[in-house]
Design a protein around this motif. Structure first.
Motif, PDB file in Angstrom:
ATOM      1  N   ALA A 561      29.731  33.193  38.597  1.00  0.00           N
ATOM      2  CA  ALA A 561      29.903  34.036  39.795  1.00  0.00           C
ATOM      3  C   ALA A 561      30.973  35.101  39.548  1.00  0.00           C
ATOM      4  O   ALA A 561      30.807  36.274  39.909  1.00  0.00           O
ATOM      5  N   ALA A 562      32.045  34.688  38.891  1.00  0.00           N
ATOM      6  CA  ALA A 562      33.141  35.630  38.630  1.00  0.00           C
ATOM      7  C   ALA A 562      32.671  36.734  37.678  1.00  0.00           C
ATOM      8  O   ALA A 562      33.016  37.914  37.846  1.00  0.00           O
ATOM      9  N   LEU A 563      31.869  36.368  36.686  1.00  0.00           N
ATOM     10  CA  LEU A 563      31.392  37.362  35.724  1.00  0.00           C
ATOM     11  C   LEU A 563      30.442  38.357  36.382  1.00  0.00           C
ATOM     12  O   LEU A 563      30.520  39.562  36.127  1.00  0.00           O
ATOM     13  N   ARG A 564      29.571  37.831  37.232  1.00  0.00           N
ATOM     14  CA  ARG A 564      28.643  38.736  37.927  1.00  0.00           C
ATOM     15  C   ARG A 564      29.420  39.710  38.820  1.00  0.00           C
ATOM     16  O   ARG A 564      29.110  40.904  38.866  1.00  0.00           O
ATOM     17  N   ALA A 565      30.428  39.182  39.477  1.00  0.00           N
ATOM     18  CA  ALA A 565      31.247  40.036  40.345  1.00  0.00           C
ATOM     19  C   ALA A 565      31.976  41.100  39.516  1.00  0.00           C
ATOM     20  O   ALA A 565      32.078  42.267  39.912  1.00  0.00           O
ATOM     21  N   LEU A 566      32.433  40.687  38.349  1.00  0.00           N
ATOM     22  CA  LEU A 566      33.171  41.603  37.487  1.00  0.00           C
ATOM     23  C   LEU A 566      32.278  42.759  37.024  1.00  0.00           C
ATOM     24  O   LEU A 566      32.686  43.924  37.027  1.00  0.00           O
ATOM     25  N   VAL A 567      31.044  42.435  36.651  1.00  0.00           N
ATOM     26  CA  VAL A 567      30.111  43.483  36.206  1.00  0.00           C
ATOM     27  C   VAL A 567      29.770  44.398  37.377  1.00  0.00           C
ATOM     28  O   VAL A 567      29.761  45.628  37.239  1.00  0.00           O
ATOM     29  N   ALA A 568      29.512  43.789  38.515  1.00  0.00           N
ATOM     30  CA  ALA A 568      29.180  44.585  39.702  1.00  0.00           C
ATOM     31  C   ALA A 568      30.318  45.551  39.996  1.00  0.00           C
ATOM     32  O   ALA A 568      30.102  46.726  40.319  1.00  0.00           O
ATOM     33  N   GLN A 569      31.505  45.052  39.834  1.00  0.00           N
ATOM     34  CA  GLN A 569      32.694  45.825  40.136  1.00  0.00           C
ATOM     35  C   GLN A 569      32.905  46.927  39.089  1.00  0.00           C
ATOM     36  O   GLN A 569      33.281  48.047  39.423  1.00  0.00           O
ATOM     37  N   THR A 570      32.667  46.637  37.844  1.00  0.00           N
ATOM     38  CA  THR A 570      32.948  47.607  36.792  1.00  0.00           C
ATOM     39  C   THR A 570      31.844  48.650  36.660  1.00  0.00           C
ATOM     40  O   THR A 570      32.116  49.824  36.438  1.00  0.00           O
ATOM     41  N   ILE A 571      30.578  48.202  36.755  1.00  0.00           N
ATOM     42  CA  ILE A 571      29.479  49.140  36.510  1.00  0.00           C
ATOM     43  C   ILE A 571      28.644  49.379  37.757  1.00  0.00           C
ATOM     44  O   ILE A 571      28.239  50.498  38.041  1.00  0.00           O
ATOM     45  N   GLY A 572      28.391  48.340  38.498  1.00  0.00           N
ATOM     46  CA  GLY A 572      27.567  48.460  39.705  1.00  0.00           C
ATOM     47  C   GLY A 572      26.701  47.221  39.817  1.00  0.00           C
ATOM     48  O   GLY A 572      26.412  46.577  38.810  1.00  0.00           O
ATOM     49  N   PRO A 573      26.271  46.895  41.030  1.00  0.00           N
ATOM     50  CA  PRO A 573      25.502  45.668  41.248  1.00  0.00           C
ATOM     51  C   PRO A 573      24.219  45.632  40.405  1.00  0.00           C
ATOM     52  O   PRO A 573      23.796  44.570  39.967  1.00  0.00           O
ATOM     53  N   ILE A 574      23.649  46.796  40.119  1.00  0.00           N
ATOM     54  CA  ILE A 574      22.413  46.857  39.353  1.00  0.00           C
ATOM     55  C   ILE A 574      22.593  46.246  37.948  1.00  0.00           C
ATOM     56  O   ILE A 574      21.649  45.727  37.363  1.00  0.00           O
ATOM     57  N   ALA A 575      23.806  46.291  37.458  1.00  0.00           N
ATOM     58  CA  ALA A 575      24.057  45.824  36.091  1.00  0.00           C
ATOM     59  C   ALA A 575      24.349  44.327  36.022  1.00  0.00           C
ATOM     60  O   ALA A 575      24.576  43.782  34.941  1.00  0.00           O
ATOM     61  N   LYS A 576      24.334  43.651  37.196  1.00  0.00           N
ATOM     62  CA  LYS A 576      24.642  42.212  37.179  1.00  0.00           C
ATOM     63  C   LYS A 576      23.579  41.441  36.402  1.00  0.00           C
ATOM     64  O   LYS A 576      22.392  41.541  36.717  1.00  0.00           O
ATOM     65  N   PRO A 577      23.973  40.667  35.393  1.00  0.00           N
ATOM     66  CA  PRO A 577      22.966  39.893  34.664  1.00  0.00           C
ATOM     67  C   PRO A 577      22.312  38.853  35.559  1.00  0.00           C
ATOM     68  O   PRO A 577      22.978  38.223  36.377  1.00  0.00           O
ATOM     69  N   ASP A 578      21.006  38.695  35.419  1.00  0.00           N
ATOM     70  CA  ASP A 578      20.303  37.644  36.146  1.00  0.00           C
ATOM     71  C   ASP A 578      20.691  36.276  35.619  1.00  0.00           C
ATOM     72  O   ASP A 578      20.790  35.322  36.370  1.00  0.00           O
ATOM     73  N   ARG A 579      20.816  36.211  34.309  1.00  0.00           N
ATOM     74  CA  ARG A 579      21.144  34.926  33.704  1.00  0.00           C
ATOM     75  C   ARG A 579      22.396  35.081  32.854  1.00  0.00           C
ATOM     76  O   ARG A 579      22.554  36.050  32.113  1.00  0.00           O
ATOM     77  N   ILE A 580      23.276  34.098  32.959  1.00  0.00           N
ATOM     78  CA  ILE A 580      24.463  34.072  32.095  1.00  0.00           C
ATOM     79  C   ILE A 580      24.533  32.689  31.473  1.00  0.00           C
ATOM     80  O   ILE A 580      24.500  31.683  32.181  1.00  0.00           O
ATOM     81  N   GLN A 581      24.563  32.649  30.178  1.00  0.00           N
ATOM     82  CA  GLN A 581      24.638  31.358  29.484  1.00  0.00           C
ATOM     83  C   GLN A 581      25.909  31.314  28.640  1.00  0.00           C
ATOM     84  O   GLN A 581      26.189  32.228  27.854  1.00  0.00           O
ATOM     85  N   VAL A 582      26.667  30.232  28.821  1.00  0.00           N
ATOM     86  CA  VAL A 582      27.876  30.054  28.006  1.00  0.00           C
ATOM     87  C   VAL A 582      27.456  29.391  26.693  1.00  0.00           C
ATOM     88  O   VAL A 582      26.777  28.362  26.698  1.00  0.00           O
ATOM     89  N   VAL A 583      27.815  30.005  25.596  1.00  0.00           N
ATOM     90  CA  VAL A 583      27.393  29.521  24.273  1.00  0.00           C
ATOM     91  C   VAL A 583      28.620  29.353  23.374  1.00  0.00           C
ATOM     92  O   VAL A 583      29.678  29.905  23.647  1.00  0.00           O
ATOM     93  N   SER A 584      28.450  28.605  22.287  1.00  0.00           N
ATOM     94  CA  SER A 584      29.601  28.426  21.393  1.00  0.00           C
ATOM     95  C   SER A 584      29.648  29.506  20.319  1.00  0.00           C
ATOM     96  O   SER A 584      30.648  29.725  19.673  1.00  0.00           O
ATOM     97  N   GLY A 585      28.513  30.201  20.138  1.00  0.00           N
ATOM     98  CA  GLY A 585      28.483  31.281  19.151  1.00  0.00           C
ATOM     99  C   GLY A 585      27.273  32.150  19.398  1.00  0.00           C
ATOM    100  O   GLY A 585      26.362  31.766  20.138  1.00  0.00           O
TER     101      GLY A 585
END
Ligand code: WT7
Length: 629
Positions: A561-585
């Motif tokens: 949620a924080a990452l989506r908000a950050l992108v929305a804030q920096t670029i715009g809501p249109i740029a919010k990723p639909d999916r975010i996956q935390v990976v080790s590499g």
């Protein structure tokens, strides 16, 4: 040879003015500093529409006479190569110019004794030991075209490269040391050669001492070398004769064999090396790349040796035996210029800073970065902890195809700006284009292109000039198109924003994945991220973000949620990723570049279309991503 470097801003400005007013005279003056058997008839002949580029045409030379013989008159005892082995307990080697000359000549005679001749292609599949640099130079000595294949590549990748160039000879080793791993190079080469018919002789260097199978075409390096002496006159080459082929990946599967030629490549690598790093006689310079990549060709071997520098060759990895190996080696060899990749910096940055501070790095004068945009966090960490805010950082933008650095500050001479590669080198005419190919003025963002040749531009793709034309000269006729986007500030500084082919159209909006990644990376718990597009019913495409977290993520939902908000804030809501996956590499090439093609397939769930992942640095993350998606 005179000092090729501009040591003051005034000298730089003057060079820049001359280079734009009279480019041919500018390059002639630099080329005149080298030893030629015969001066060229024509400085430059080019047509970007054909495309065709020729520099110093009709000139005769041998690059090894400029890298070796020339220095014997003035500095035979100067160290040319410092070899730092993988195992710190093994003694480092200091090879003088005189010794290097002798060893290169001897290996050249060995290659000739086994049938190699001018124009033959010789594949080098070797670990990062002095014999690799020596083999490169030995090929150049006799006019054979070297094709170095990085020793981390698989048998299939090696075979494809040998076959593409129709190589007559292979030089390899029993095995190679890299960190705690021993790579069975000879066994891999044997497997590759079951798919190749062109190789008549395979010369095998003993490095690890491991057991190897033996075939009719195999010859031990040390036995073959014992048969020859070290007197080997250099083959006289035309400026435009090929010097080497080096493969780089393209947007389609087949690698592109970029062809570099003798004269222009020599002139440009020496010129750029001395200017960017501000190398001074007696300095110890270390580029951590592998000779299997263009960075190693141009800035471990040819550029430094052409100007008589001392160049460090490191066999190992930054994390072996401990994560302070880079800093330990800098202190041990009193390194003055240190050149590495952002991916290495980001990896080392995760460790406690006392791993850096416990070593004496006071000899460092210049730090360099290459291979991808360097993010602000990594830039400042490098500046603060490695450079102690006392070393200029050169962020060098270039490619396998360009042969040498095209955009960079000159250390301590021209201003630096974090995350900006800054200004084109004198003699390099960079421009920004819009999508229609119109040049953009002033402060702007667009497609990076080069509108005039520089001496080390690749001349063709081996065996496929049509592809060379299509990839680099067709998108924007009249320009060389590198495939990168950039923005330019009011002072003309360039910031490379990433590949322009990584654009995703979401609901009709043109979104660059690079700025979204930059936004995600601003989050305190994100180390690195990669964003790709995947098909979406309504939007056409949606965005999928893969992020590496710095610390253990207790609450995934909250981070996302924080990452989506950050992108929305920096670029715009249109740029919010639909999916975010935390990976080790993230799946990366051996040179540290993210394999977006694979991420796109993963994001789309097309697991059966991943292709060959065996040449990745970290194939295991692909499995992990599938499991947790
Ligand atoms: C691509 C070329 C240059 C030798 C190593 C890579 C990216 C390279 C930078 C930089 C931003 C960079 C570009 C370029 N790249 N250096 N300083 N800042 N991006 O050679 O494998 O041929 O890759 O690497 O995207 O096109 P390569």
């Amino acid at each position: 040879m005179d000092d090729l470097a501009y040591r003051s801003i005034a000298a730089y400005e003057q060079a820049k003015d001359q280079a734009s007013a009279q480019p041919e005279a500018f390059w002639e003056a630099i080329a005149n500093q080298f030893e030629w058997h015969q001066k060229w008839d024509k400085t430059l002949e080019y047509d970007f529409h054909k495309p065709e580029v020729k520099w110093f045409f009709g000139g005769k030379l041998n690059i090894t006479e400029n890298c070796l013989d020339r220095h014997l008159k003035t500095q035979p005892n100067q160290t040319a190569i410092i070899f730092e082995p993988n195992d710190p307990k093994e003694t480092a080697q200091h090879i003088s110019y005189e010794e290097l000359h002798s060893r290169v000549c001897r290996v050249a005679n060995m290659l000739k004794a086994h049938g190699a001749k001018k124009g033959d292609r010789i594949c080098l599949y070797m670990p990062m030991v002095p014999e690799l640099a020596i083999s490169v130079l030995a090929c150049a000595r006799i006019g054979a075209i070297h094709s170095v294949v990085f020793a981390g590549f698989s048998a299939a990748a090696l075979a494809a490269r040998i076959n593409d160039a129709d190589c007559a000879m292979l030089v390899t080793a029993d095995g190679g040391f890299r960190g705690a791993k021993v790579t069975p190079l000879k066994a891999i080469a044997d497997e590759a050669l079951t798919h190749c018919t062109s190789i008549k002789t395979s010369i095998v260097l003993k490095r690890t001492g491991q057991e190897v199978a033996w075939n009719d075409i195999d010859v031990w390096w040390h036995e073959a070398l014992a048969e020859v002496d070290d007197h080997c006159p250099a083959e006289i080459m035309d400026s435009e004769d090929p010097l080497f082929i080096l493969y780089t990946s393209g947007s389609t599967g087949k690698p592109k064999g970029m062809v570099h030629t003798c004269g222009g490549y020599m002139v440009y690598t020496a010129y750029s090396f001395q200017n960017v790093f501000q190398y001074e006689k007696g300095d110890v310079y270390w580029c951590t790349a592998d000779i299997g990549w263009i960075t190693g060709h141009s800035y471990i071997v040819y550029g430094p040796l052409a100007v008589g520098a001392t160049t460090v060759m490191f066999e190992g990895v930054p994390s072996y035996p401990e994560c302070d190996r880079f800093w330990e080696v800098c202190a041990k060899h009193k390194v003055n210029q240190f050149y590495t990749a952002p991916t290495a910096i980001r990896a080392l940055q995760k460790h406690p800073v006392d791993l850096v501070s416990k070593h004496d790095l006071s000899t460092l004068k210049v730090l360099g970065s290459v291979g991808e945009p360097i993010n602000a966090e990594a830039w400042h960490w490098y500046d603060n902890h490695v450079g102690k805010n006392n070393c200029p950082i050169v962020d060098t933008w270039w490619q396998t195809e360009t042969g040498g650095i095209l955009i960079s500050s000159l250390a301590g001479v021209t201003p630096q700006k974090p995350t900006y590669a800054t200004l084109p080198m004198p003699g390099v005419q960079a421009v920004l284009l819009d999508n229609e190919g119109n040049e953009l003025a002033d402060e702007n963002e667009g497609i990076l292109a080069i509108k005039y040749p520089w001496p080390s531009i690749a001349r063709t793709i081996w065996g496929d000039h049509e592809r060379y034309k299509n990839v680099y000269f067709s998108a924007y006729p009249g320009y060389y198109f590198p495939g990168d986007g950039a923005l330019r500030d009011a002072k003309g500084n360039y910031r490379i924003t990433g590949r322009v082919d990584d654009v995703v159209i979401v609901s009709g909006h043109n979104l660059g994945t690079a700025p979204i990644e930059n936004a995600l990376n601003e989050h305190p718990n994100v180390v690195e991220s990669a964003v790709v597009g995947f098909p979406h019913d309504v939007k056409g495409n949606a965005l999928y973000a893969f992020v590496i977290a710095k610390n253990v993520v207790a609450d995934h939902e909250a981070l996302i949620a924080a990452l989506r908000a950050l992108v929305a804030q920096t670029i715009g809501p249109i740029a919010k990723p639909d999916r975010i996956q935390v990976v080790s590499g993230l799946p990366k090439t051996r040179s540290g570049k993210i394999m977006r093609r694979i991420l796109r397939k993963l994001a789309a769930g097309e697991y059966d279309q991943l292709g060959d992942v065996s040449t990745l640095l970290n194939p295991e993350v692909v499995e992990e991503i599938k499991r947790n998606s």
